[in-house]
Design an enzyme around this catalytic site. Structure first.
Site, PDB file in Angstrom:
ATOM      1  N   LYS A  70       0.812  -1.214   0.000  1.00 23.09           N
ATOM      2  CA  LYS A  70       0.000   0.000   0.000  1.00 23.09           C
ATOM      3  C   LYS A  70       0.855   1.278   0.000  1.00 23.09           C
ATOM      4  O   LYS A  70       2.064   1.227   0.235  1.00 23.09           O
ATOM      5  CB  LYS A  70      -0.932  -0.011   1.214  1.00 23.09           C
ATOM      6  CG  LYS A  70      -1.970  -1.124   1.172  1.00 23.09           C
ATOM      7  CD  LYS A  70      -2.833  -1.052   2.428  1.00 23.09           C
ATOM      8  CE  LYS A  70      -3.880  -2.132   2.467  1.00 23.09           C
ATOM      9  NZ  LYS A  70      -4.683  -2.033   3.722  1.00 23.09           N
ATOM     10  N   TYR A 121     -12.332  -2.308  -3.087  1.00 15.89           N
ATOM     11  CA  TYR A 121     -12.962  -2.201  -1.765  1.00 15.89           C
ATOM     12  C   TYR A 121     -14.491  -2.262  -1.845  1.00 15.89           C
ATOM     13  O   TYR A 121     -15.174  -1.860  -0.910  1.00 15.89           O
ATOM     14  CB  TYR A 121     -12.541  -0.900  -1.074  1.00 15.89           C
ATOM     15  CG  TYR A 121     -11.120  -0.924  -0.564  1.00 15.89           C
ATOM     16  CD1 TYR A 121     -10.680  -1.912   0.305  1.00 15.89           C
ATOM     17  CD2 TYR A 121     -10.210   0.057  -0.943  1.00 15.89           C
ATOM     18  CE1 TYR A 121      -9.383  -1.924   0.788  1.00 15.89           C
ATOM     19  CE2 TYR A 121      -8.908   0.059  -0.466  1.00 15.89           C
ATOM     20  CZ  TYR A 121      -8.505  -0.947   0.397  1.00 15.89           C
ATOM     21  OH  TYR A 121      -7.212  -0.949   0.884  1.00 15.89           O
ATOM     22  N   PHE A 161     -16.310   4.270   6.312  1.00 15.84           N
ATOM     23  CA  PHE A 161     -14.883   4.459   6.040  1.00 15.84           C
ATOM     24  C   PHE A 161     -14.503   4.193   4.580  1.00 15.84           C
ATOM     25  O   PHE A 161     -13.334   4.321   4.210  1.00 15.84           O
ATOM     26  CB  PHE A 161     -14.026   3.576   6.960  1.00 15.84           C
ATOM     27  CG  PHE A 161     -14.364   2.108   6.915  1.00 15.84           C
ATOM     28  CD1 PHE A 161     -13.864   1.283   5.918  1.00 15.84           C
ATOM     29  CD2 PHE A 161     -15.194   1.558   7.898  1.00 15.84           C
ATOM     30  CE1 PHE A 161     -14.167  -0.069   5.885  1.00 15.84           C
ATOM     31  CE2 PHE A 161     -15.506   0.200   7.869  1.00 15.84           C
ATOM     32  CZ  PHE A 161     -14.985  -0.609   6.855  1.00 15.84           C
ATOM     33  N   ASN A 165      -1.812   0.186   7.522  1.00 18.78           N
ATOM     34  CA  ASN A 165      -1.355  -1.169   7.823  1.00 18.78           C
ATOM     35  C   ASN A 165      -0.519  -1.814   6.713  1.00 18.78           C
ATOM     36  O   ASN A 165      -0.361  -3.029   6.667  1.00 18.78           O
ATOM     37  CB  ASN A 165      -2.504  -2.057   8.272  1.00 18.78           C
ATOM     38  CG  ASN A 165      -3.527  -2.306   7.197  1.00 18.78           C
ATOM     39  OD1 ASN A 165      -3.328  -1.996   6.028  1.00 18.78           O
ATOM     40  ND2 ASN A 165      -4.651  -2.885   7.585  1.00 18.78           N
TER      41      ASN A 165
END
Length: 165
Positions: free
Chosen positions: A24, A64, A72, A127
């Site tokens: 990421k 997503y 979110f 993360n």
């Protein structure tokens, strides 16, 4: 590609799978690409697809999609499109479950030392890495992020040192 095929010797059926891994934006910005890739290579998994890319809003939303109705969702999409991502496909015996162990728990503060998130992560919103959570999910994510011609079929010379005859 089938989830199961003979990787090494006739009569021995290995459970070779493919999984999708994304390094990421936070890990890219922190210069962790090489260290993360090394963990998968050291485990003996085979890299069959790799690209550094800027993620479009459409791709981020599709990736997503399961979270679309959650509050979110917009933040996830904004984050994934904020900086380059390293998209990868790894192949190996039981690679989906093993990759999840290499990655660590979603919340880096709950991740064991020795995992990517346990060693480098600090907050759940940053993360570092995504990994498919099941073979079926991996197939969908690989198809979303890669064209078939972007994946390489090859056999490392060390295969015999990883798998028994």
């Amino acid at each position: 590609m089938s989830d199961f095929y003979n990787v090494h010797s006739p009569g021995v059926r290995q459970t070779v799978e493919r999984t999708f891994i994304a390094i990421k934006p936070d890990a890219v910005q922190r210069g962790l690409i090489g260290q993360i890739i090394q963990r998968f290579e050291s485990k003996g998994f085979k890299l069959v697809g790799l690209k550094l890319m800027s993620v479009s809003k459409e791709l981020a939303e599709a990736h997503y999609g399961e979270h679309k109705e959650r509050p979110f969702f917009g933040g996830l999409v904004s984050f994934l499109t904020s900086s380059p991502v390293v998209a990868m496909v790894w192949e190996g015996d039981g690679v989906v479950a093993s990759a999840r162990k290499i990655i660590g728990a979603t919340n880096p503060l709950e991740s064991a030392p020795g995992t990517v998130r346990g060693d480098f992560g600090v907050s759940i919103g940053r993360n570092l890495i995504h990994g498919s959570d099941a073979v079926e999910t991996a197939q969908k994510e690989i198809a979303l992020w890669f064209k078939e011609e972007e994946l390489s079929a090859w056999t490392p010379e060390l295969t015999g040192w990883l798998y028994e005859d």
